[in-house]
Design a protein around this motif. Structure first.
Motif, PDB file in Angstrom:
ATOM      1  N   ASP A  22       0.832  -1.206   0.000  1.00  0.00           N
ATOM      2  CA  ASP A  22       0.000   0.000   0.000  1.00  0.00           C
ATOM      3  C   ASP A  22       0.867   1.256   0.000  1.00  0.00           C
ATOM      4  OD1 ASP A  22      -2.246  -1.545   0.007  1.00  0.00           O
ATOM      5  OD2 ASP A  22      -2.726  -1.241   2.137  1.00  0.00           O
ATOM      6  N   ALA A  23       1.937   1.235   0.807  1.00  0.00           N
ATOM      7  CA  ALA A  23       2.815   2.401   0.874  1.00  0.00           C
ATOM      8  C   ALA A  23       3.501   2.632  -0.477  1.00  0.00           C
ATOM      9  CB  ALA A  23       3.864   2.214   1.971  1.00  0.00           C
ATOM     10  N   LYS A  24       3.931   1.531  -1.135  1.00  0.00           N
ATOM     11  CA  LYS A  24       4.560   1.669  -2.448  1.00  0.00           C
ATOM     12  C   LYS A  24       3.575   2.231  -3.464  1.00  0.00           C
ATOM     13  CE  LYS A  24       8.116  -1.878  -2.013  1.00  0.00           C
ATOM     14  NZ  LYS A  24       8.571  -3.194  -2.484  1.00  0.00           N
ATOM     15  N   GLN A  25       2.330   1.751  -3.425  1.00  0.00           N
ATOM     16  CA  GLN A  25       1.318   2.260  -4.348  1.00  0.00           C
ATOM     17  C   GLN A  25       1.041   3.735  -4.080  1.00  0.00           C
ATOM     18  OE1 GLN A  25      -2.055  -0.299  -3.907  1.00  0.00           O
ATOM     19  NE2 GLN A  25      -1.091  -2.041  -4.956  1.00  0.00           N
ATOM     20  N   GLU A  26       0.960   4.092  -2.797  1.00  0.00           N
ATOM     21  CA  GLU A  26       0.716   5.497  -2.442  1.00  0.00           C
ATOM     22  C   GLU A  26       1.887   6.370  -2.891  1.00  0.00           C
ATOM     23  OE1 GLU A  26      -1.324   8.748  -1.114  1.00  0.00           O
ATOM     24  OE2 GLU A  26      -2.068   6.704  -1.318  1.00  0.00           O
ATOM     25  N   ALA A  27       3.110   5.856  -2.699  1.00  0.00           N
ATOM     26  CA  ALA A  27       4.294   6.609  -3.131  1.00  0.00           C
ATOM     27  C   ALA A  27       4.283   6.777  -4.649  1.00  0.00           C
ATOM     28  CB  ALA A  27       5.565   5.896  -2.682  1.00  0.00           C
ATOM     29  N   ALA A  28       3.895   5.729  -5.363  1.00  0.00           N
ATOM     30  CA  ALA A  28       3.822   5.823  -6.826  1.00  0.00           C
ATOM     31  C   ALA A  28       2.782   6.858  -7.248  1.00  0.00           C
ATOM     32  CB  ALA A  28       3.503   4.456  -7.429  1.00  0.00           C
ATOM     33  N   ARG A  29       1.647   6.844  -6.546  1.00  0.00           N
ATOM     34  CA  ARG A  29       0.608   7.848  -6.866  1.00  0.00           C
ATOM     35  C   ARG A  29       1.114   9.261  -6.575  1.00  0.00           C
ATOM     36  NH1 ARG A  29      -3.087   3.871  -4.767  1.00  0.00           N
ATOM     37  NH2 ARG A  29      -2.912   4.779  -2.695  1.00  0.00           N
ATOM     38  N   ILE A  30       1.812   9.412  -5.452  1.00  0.00           N
ATOM     39  CA  ILE A  30       2.336  10.748  -5.101  1.00  0.00           C
ATOM     40  C   ILE A  30       3.352  11.191  -6.147  1.00  0.00           C
ATOM     41  CG2 ILE A  30       3.765  11.972  -3.420  1.00  0.00           C
ATOM     42  CD1 ILE A  30       2.359  10.326  -1.231  1.00  0.00           C
ATOM     43  N   ILE A  31       4.235  10.276  -6.547  1.00  0.00           N
ATOM     44  CA  ILE A  31       5.244  10.621  -7.564  1.00  0.00           C
ATOM     45  C   ILE A  31       4.560  10.968  -8.879  1.00  0.00           C
ATOM     46  CG2 ILE A  31       7.085   9.646  -8.987  1.00  0.00           C
ATOM     47  CD1 ILE A  31       8.005   8.121  -6.472  1.00  0.00           C
ATOM     48  N   GLN A  32       3.532  10.193  -9.239  1.00  0.00           N
ATOM     49  CA  GLN A  32       2.814  10.464 -10.487  1.00  0.00           C
ATOM     50  C   GLN A  32       2.142  11.840 -10.416  1.00  0.00           C
ATOM     51  OE1 GLN A  32      -0.189   7.593 -11.372  1.00  0.00           O
ATOM     52  NE2 GLN A  32      -0.618   8.416 -13.399  1.00  0.00           N
ATOM     53  N   ARG A  33       1.513  12.138  -9.248  1.00  0.00           N
ATOM     54  CA  ARG A  33       0.886  13.462  -9.104  1.00  0.00           C
ATOM     55  C   ARG A  33       1.926  14.578  -9.170  1.00  0.00           C
ATOM     56  NH1 ARG A  33      -1.577  12.600  -4.008  1.00  0.00           N
ATOM     57  NH2 ARG A  33      -2.553  10.624  -4.374  1.00  0.00           N
ATOM     58  N   ALA A  34       3.077  14.343  -8.519  1.00  0.00           N
ATOM     59  CA  ALA A  34       4.125  15.365  -8.529  1.00  0.00           C
ATOM     60  C   ALA A  34       4.646  15.575  -9.950  1.00  0.00           C
ATOM     61  CB  ALA A  34       5.267  14.947  -7.597  1.00  0.00           C
ATOM     62  N   ASN A  35       4.838  14.469 -10.696  1.00  0.00           N
ATOM     63  CA  ASN A  35       5.286  14.603 -12.086  1.00  0.00           C
ATOM     64  C   ASN A  35       4.251  15.340 -12.922  1.00  0.00           C
ATOM     65  OD1 ASN A  35       7.697  13.309 -11.655  1.00  0.00           O
ATOM     66  ND2 ASN A  35       6.943  11.294 -12.256  1.00  0.00           N
ATOM     67  N   GLU A  36       2.977  15.015 -12.686  1.00  0.00           N
ATOM     68  CA  GLU A  36       1.901  15.688 -13.431  1.00  0.00           C
ATOM     69  C   GLU A  36       1.869  17.174 -13.083  1.00  0.00           C
ATOM     70  OE1 GLU A  36      -1.150  16.050 -16.113  1.00  0.00           O
ATOM     71  OE2 GLU A  36       0.079  14.279 -15.754  1.00  0.00           O
ATOM     72  N   GLU A  37       2.010  17.469 -11.781  1.00  0.00           N
ATOM     73  CA  GLU A  37       2.017  18.883 -11.380  1.00  0.00           C
ATOM     74  C   GLU A  37       3.231  19.604 -11.957  1.00  0.00           C
ATOM     75  OE1 GLU A  37       1.693  19.237  -7.159  1.00  0.00           O
ATOM     76  OE2 GLU A  37      -0.254  18.235  -7.099  1.00  0.00           O
ATOM     77  N   ALA A  38       4.371  18.908 -11.968  1.00  0.00           N
ATOM     78  CA  ALA A  38       5.578  19.522 -12.539  1.00  0.00           C
ATOM     79  C   ALA A  38       5.382  19.784 -14.033  1.00  0.00           C
ATOM     80  CB  ALA A  38       6.787  18.623 -12.315  1.00  0.00           C
TER      81      ALA A  38
END
Length: 171
Positions: free
Chosen positions: A101-117
């Motif tokens: 779950d933590a890995k999936q959440e981290a992946a989602r956070i990274i994806q959101r950060a990349n999208e925001e960037a």
């Protein structure tokens, strides 16, 4: 004649009769008293034997229960180990689930950060383009001043942007 110990026929007769009376009395008393006493002793002997049998039975039962409890105590360690093993397995599964779950959440956070960037970069590019358009139009306005109309001004801005290219202002 002088008698030895005053033994005479009457004394012997009395002695024999007394012996017979004592014997009859002994038989009567033994029948009346000895049999009940024998019965009482026999009953007491049976009661004591019954108590001994009960005590032996209780002792055997207690030994059997002791053996059963000792077997259960030996199995308690095995059962405790089984319960602990099961708890460890559940903990490992929970740990793996939490890590996933933590890995999936981290992946989602990274994806959101990349999208925001990416969106922020796109916004910055748009702002830079607007700034360049504004600077180019100011420069063109100063150079050309009042002689050029708005259609010529728009074509000049477009040409300037084409000459600069996308790679110049993106880097």
């Amino acid at each position: 004649m002088e008698r030895l110990f005053n033994l005479d026929f009457q004394l012997l007769n009395d002695a024999v009769l007394m012996a017979i009376a004592i014997f009859v009395l002994f038989l009567a008393m033994s029948y009346l008293l000895l049999n009940p006493v024998r019965k009482m002793l026999y009953d007491r002997q049976r009661k004591i034997q019954g108590d001994l049998d009960t005590a032996k039975s209780d002792k055997d039962h207690a030994a059997a229960m002791k053996a059963e409890y000792e077997a259960k105590l030996k199995n308690v360690d095995k059962e405790a180990e089984a319960i602990l093993s099961e708890a460890r397995q559940k903990a490992l599964k929970n740990e793996a689930h939490i890590i996933d779950d933590a890995k999936q959440e981290a992946a989602r956070i990274i994806q959101r950060a990349n999208e925001e960037a990416r969106l922020e970069k796109s916004r910055a590019m748009d702002e830079m383009k607007q700034e360049m358009i504004a600077v180019a139009s100011l420069m063109a306005a100063k150079v050309v001043a009042a002689s050029i109309d708005t259609t010529v001004q728009n074509t000049l801005v477009e040409e300037t942007l084409k000459e600069m290219g996308d790679s110049t202002w993106q880097s």
